[in-house]
Design a protein around this motif. Sequence first.
Motif, PDB file in Angstrom:
ATOM      1  N   ASP A   1       0.511  -1.048   0.294  1.00 40.17           N
ATOM      2  CA  ASP A   1       0.055  -0.292  -0.068  1.00 40.17           C
ATOM      3  C   ASP A   1       0.926   1.114   0.292  1.00 40.17           C
ATOM      4  OD1 ASP A   1      -2.370  -1.185  -0.494  1.00 40.17           O
ATOM      5  OD2 ASP A   1      -2.576  -1.565   2.229  1.00 40.17           O
ATOM      6  N   PHE A   2       2.076   1.063   0.858  1.00 32.28           N
ATOM      7  CA  PHE A   2       3.197   2.559   1.045  1.00 32.28           C
ATOM      8  C   PHE A   2       3.959   2.643  -0.103  1.00 32.28           C
ATOM      9  CE2 PHE A   2       7.199   4.259   1.683  1.00 32.28           C
ATOM     10  CZ  PHE A   2       7.327   5.396   2.161  1.00 32.28           C
ATOM     11  N   VAL A   3       3.758   1.014  -1.064  1.00 34.81           N
ATOM     12  CA  VAL A   3       4.561   1.120  -2.194  1.00 34.81           C
ATOM     13  C   VAL A   3       3.830   1.764  -3.785  1.00 34.81           C
ATOM     14  CG1 VAL A   3       5.826   0.257  -4.458  1.00 34.81           C
ATOM     15  CG2 VAL A   3       6.378  -0.101  -1.838  1.00 34.81           C
ATOM     16  N   VAL A   4       2.571   1.567  -3.503  1.00 38.31           N
ATOM     17  CA  VAL A   4       1.240   1.898  -4.090  1.00 38.31           C
ATOM     18  C   VAL A   4       1.067   3.680  -3.821  1.00 38.31           C
ATOM     19  CG1 VAL A   4      -0.313   1.765  -5.234  1.00 38.31           C
ATOM     20  CG2 VAL A   4       0.043  -0.253  -5.068  1.00 38.31           C
ATOM     21  N   THR A   5       1.013   3.762  -3.060  1.00 33.66           N
ATOM     22  CA  THR A   5       0.563   5.700  -2.333  1.00 33.66           C
ATOM     23  C   THR A   5       1.869   6.255  -3.228  1.00 33.66           C
ATOM     24  OG1 THR A   5      -0.374   5.237  -0.768  1.00 33.66           O
ATOM     25  CG2 THR A   5       0.588   6.560  -0.402  1.00 33.66           C
ATOM     26  N   ILE A   6       3.372   5.644  -2.722  1.00 37.02           N
ATOM     27  CA  ILE A   6       4.346   6.667  -2.879  1.00 37.02           C
ATOM     28  C   ILE A   6       4.509   6.509  -5.567  1.00 37.02           C
ATOM     29  CG2 ILE A   6       7.273   6.942  -3.389  1.00 37.02           C
ATOM     30  CD1 ILE A   6       5.845   7.097  -0.828  1.00 37.02           C
ATOM     31  N   GLY A   7       3.502   5.743  -5.864  1.00 36.58           N
ATOM     32  CA  GLY A   7       4.345   5.538  -7.437  1.00 36.58           C
ATOM     33  C   GLY A   7       3.022   6.496  -7.852  1.00 36.58           C
ATOM     34  N   PHE A   8       1.828   6.710  -6.403  1.00 37.28           N
ATOM     35  CA  PHE A   8       0.875   7.338  -6.686  1.00 37.28           C
ATOM     36  C   PHE A   8       0.823   8.551  -7.139  1.00 37.28           C
ATOM     37  CE2 PHE A   8      -3.826   9.520  -5.900  1.00 37.28           C
ATOM     38  CZ  PHE A   8      -3.895   9.818  -7.399  1.00 37.28           C
ATOM     39  N   LEU A   9       1.849   8.985  -5.605  1.00 41.61           N
ATOM     40  CA  LEU A   9       2.659  10.644  -5.783  1.00 41.61           C
ATOM     41  C   LEU A   9       3.971  10.802  -6.918  1.00 41.61           C
ATOM     42  CD1 LEU A   9       2.885  10.243  -1.314  1.00 41.61           C
ATOM     43  CD2 LEU A   9       0.297  11.735  -3.515  1.00 41.61           C
ATOM     44  N   VAL A  10       3.898  10.347  -6.885  1.00 46.04           N
ATOM     45  CA  VAL A  10       5.245  10.421  -7.970  1.00 46.04           C
ATOM     46  C   VAL A  10       4.709  10.776  -9.219  1.00 46.04           C
ATOM     47  CG1 VAL A  10       7.065   9.362  -9.092  1.00 46.04           C
ATOM     48  CG2 VAL A  10       7.297   9.010  -6.848  1.00 46.04           C
ATOM     49  N   PHE A  11       3.450   9.730  -9.771  1.00 48.54           N
ATOM     50  CA  PHE A  11       2.394   9.844 -10.603  1.00 48.54           C
ATOM     51  C   PHE A  11       2.083  11.126 -11.264  1.00 48.54           C
ATOM     52  CE2 PHE A  11      -1.490   9.428 -13.287  1.00 48.54           C
ATOM     53  CZ  PHE A  11      -0.892   9.337 -13.823  1.00 48.54           C
ATOM     54  N   LEU A  12       0.994  11.657 -10.224  1.00 47.12           N
ATOM     55  CA  LEU A  12       1.118  13.094  -9.773  1.00 47.12           C
ATOM     56  C   LEU A  12       1.824  14.143  -9.397  1.00 47.12           C
ATOM     57  CD1 LEU A  12      -2.043  12.092  -6.886  1.00 47.12           C
ATOM     58  CD2 LEU A  12      -1.697  12.750  -9.324  1.00 47.12           C
ATOM     59  N   GLY A  13       3.414  13.860  -9.309  1.00 38.62           N
ATOM     60  CA  GLY A  13       4.215  15.075  -8.956  1.00 38.62           C
ATOM     61  C   GLY A  13       4.814  15.045 -10.637  1.00 38.62           C
ATOM     62  N   VAL A  14       4.986  13.877 -11.826  1.00 39.26           N
ATOM     63  CA  VAL A  14       5.571  14.328 -12.861  1.00 39.26           C
ATOM     64  C   VAL A  14       4.191  14.817 -13.889  1.00 39.26           C
ATOM     65  CG1 VAL A  14       5.762  12.379 -14.952  1.00 39.26           C
ATOM     66  CG2 VAL A  14       6.328  12.047 -12.709  1.00 39.26           C
ATOM     67  N   LEU A  15       3.038  14.047 -13.378  1.00 40.49           N
ATOM     68  CA  LEU A  15       1.652  14.952 -14.025  1.00 40.49           C
ATOM     69  C   LEU A  15       1.815  16.993 -14.102  1.00 40.49           C
ATOM     70  CD1 LEU A  15      -1.366  12.951 -13.692  1.00 40.49           C
ATOM     71  CD2 LEU A  15       0.102  13.478 -15.787  1.00 40.49           C
ATOM     72  N   VAL A  16       2.281  16.817 -13.114  1.00 41.26           N
ATOM     73  CA  VAL A  16       2.332  18.523 -12.113  1.00 41.26           C
ATOM     74  C   VAL A  16       3.400  18.988 -13.072  1.00 41.26           C
ATOM     75  CG1 VAL A  16       2.742  20.119 -10.302  1.00 41.26           C
ATOM     76  CG2 VAL A  16       0.986  18.551  -9.849  1.00 41.26           C
ATOM     77  N   TYR A  17       4.501  18.473 -12.748  1.00 40.01           N
ATOM     78  CA  TYR A  17       5.896  18.573 -13.012  1.00 40.01           C
ATOM     79  C   TYR A  17       5.667  19.246 -14.575  1.00 40.01           C
ATOM     80  CZ  TYR A  17      10.477  19.503 -15.231  1.00 40.01           C
ATOM     81  OH  TYR A  17      12.424  19.600 -15.659  1.00 40.01           O
ATOM     82  N   PHE A  18       4.682  18.225 -15.393  1.00 41.97           N
ATOM     83  CA  PHE A  18       5.136  18.790 -16.944  1.00 41.97           C
ATOM     84  C   PHE A  18       3.832  19.168 -17.193  1.00 41.97           C
ATOM     85  CE2 PHE A  18       7.303  14.724 -17.266  1.00 41.97           C
ATOM     86  CZ  PHE A  18       8.537  15.169 -18.412  1.00 41.97           C
ATOM     87  N   LYS A  19       3.143  19.542 -16.289  1.00 40.82           N
ATOM     88  CA  LYS A  19       1.989  20.867 -16.911  1.00 40.82           C
ATOM     89  C   LYS A  19       0.848  20.325 -17.258  1.00 40.82           C
ATOM     90  CE  LYS A  19       5.246  25.186 -15.313  1.00 40.82           C
ATOM     91  NZ  LYS A  19       5.830  25.970 -17.026  1.00 40.82           N
ATOM     92  N   VAL A  20       0.533  18.896 -16.875  1.00 39.94           N
ATOM     93  CA  VAL A  20      -0.578  17.762 -16.971  1.00 39.94           C
ATOM     94  C   VAL A  20      -1.845  18.928 -16.995  1.00 39.94           C
ATOM     95  CG1 VAL A  20      -1.689  16.017 -17.497  1.00 39.94           C
ATOM     96  CG2 VAL A  20       0.997  16.095 -18.206  1.00 39.94           C
ATOM     97  N   PRO A  21      -1.626  19.376 -15.723  1.00 41.57           N
ATOM     98  CA  PRO A  21      -3.074  19.483 -15.487  1.00 41.57           C
ATOM     99  C   PRO A  21      -3.020  20.834 -16.124  1.00 41.57           C
ATOM    100  CG  PRO A  21      -2.148  19.092 -13.079  1.00 41.57           C
ATOM    101  CD  PRO A  21      -0.885  19.005 -14.470  1.00 41.57           C
TER     102      PRO A  21
END
Length: 185
Positions: free
Chosen positions: A30-50
Amino acid sequence: MKRMSVLITLLATTPAFAAKGPFFSLGNTDFVVTIGFLVFLGVLVYFKVPGMLMGLLDQRAAGIQSDLDEARALREEAQSILAEYERKAAETKDQAEAIVKAAREEAAAAAEQAKADLATSVTRRLAAAQDQIASAEASAVKEVRDTAVTVAIAVAGEVVAKQLKAADANAMIADSIKSVGAKLH
């Protein structure tokens, strides 16, 4: 700040908090999935996808707004064309009524003219018939007079022939020859 509160809310609602054992361990999926999800959200924010998504949504909204504006303009144009058509239809109806009225008036005038022409024709024919009757009367009167003269001459010839003697007739013939001879020479 707003983004952080969204992330904390996401983390707080994950099923990882309901799991038993240490949460911050790489053995906890669960922790690994949460970390992966947060990294995915961080990548999305970094590349200005929103931002891109918001831009695409804004473009889509602008496209829809332009379509609505165009539809409004088309509707207004259609309403003006309809109003013009209705106006022209009313004008055409008025013109048709005027044409029918004029045709009726012309027909009435033509009927009156025809009545007048008929009356004139009847008057002319009556006058011609009266002239023919007068001519026939004159002809009949002349024929009666000619017949009367012929009958009178015949009657007079018979009366004279009965009363005239041969000597008197010879004397009359001689006198006639003398008068004709004197007139000719």
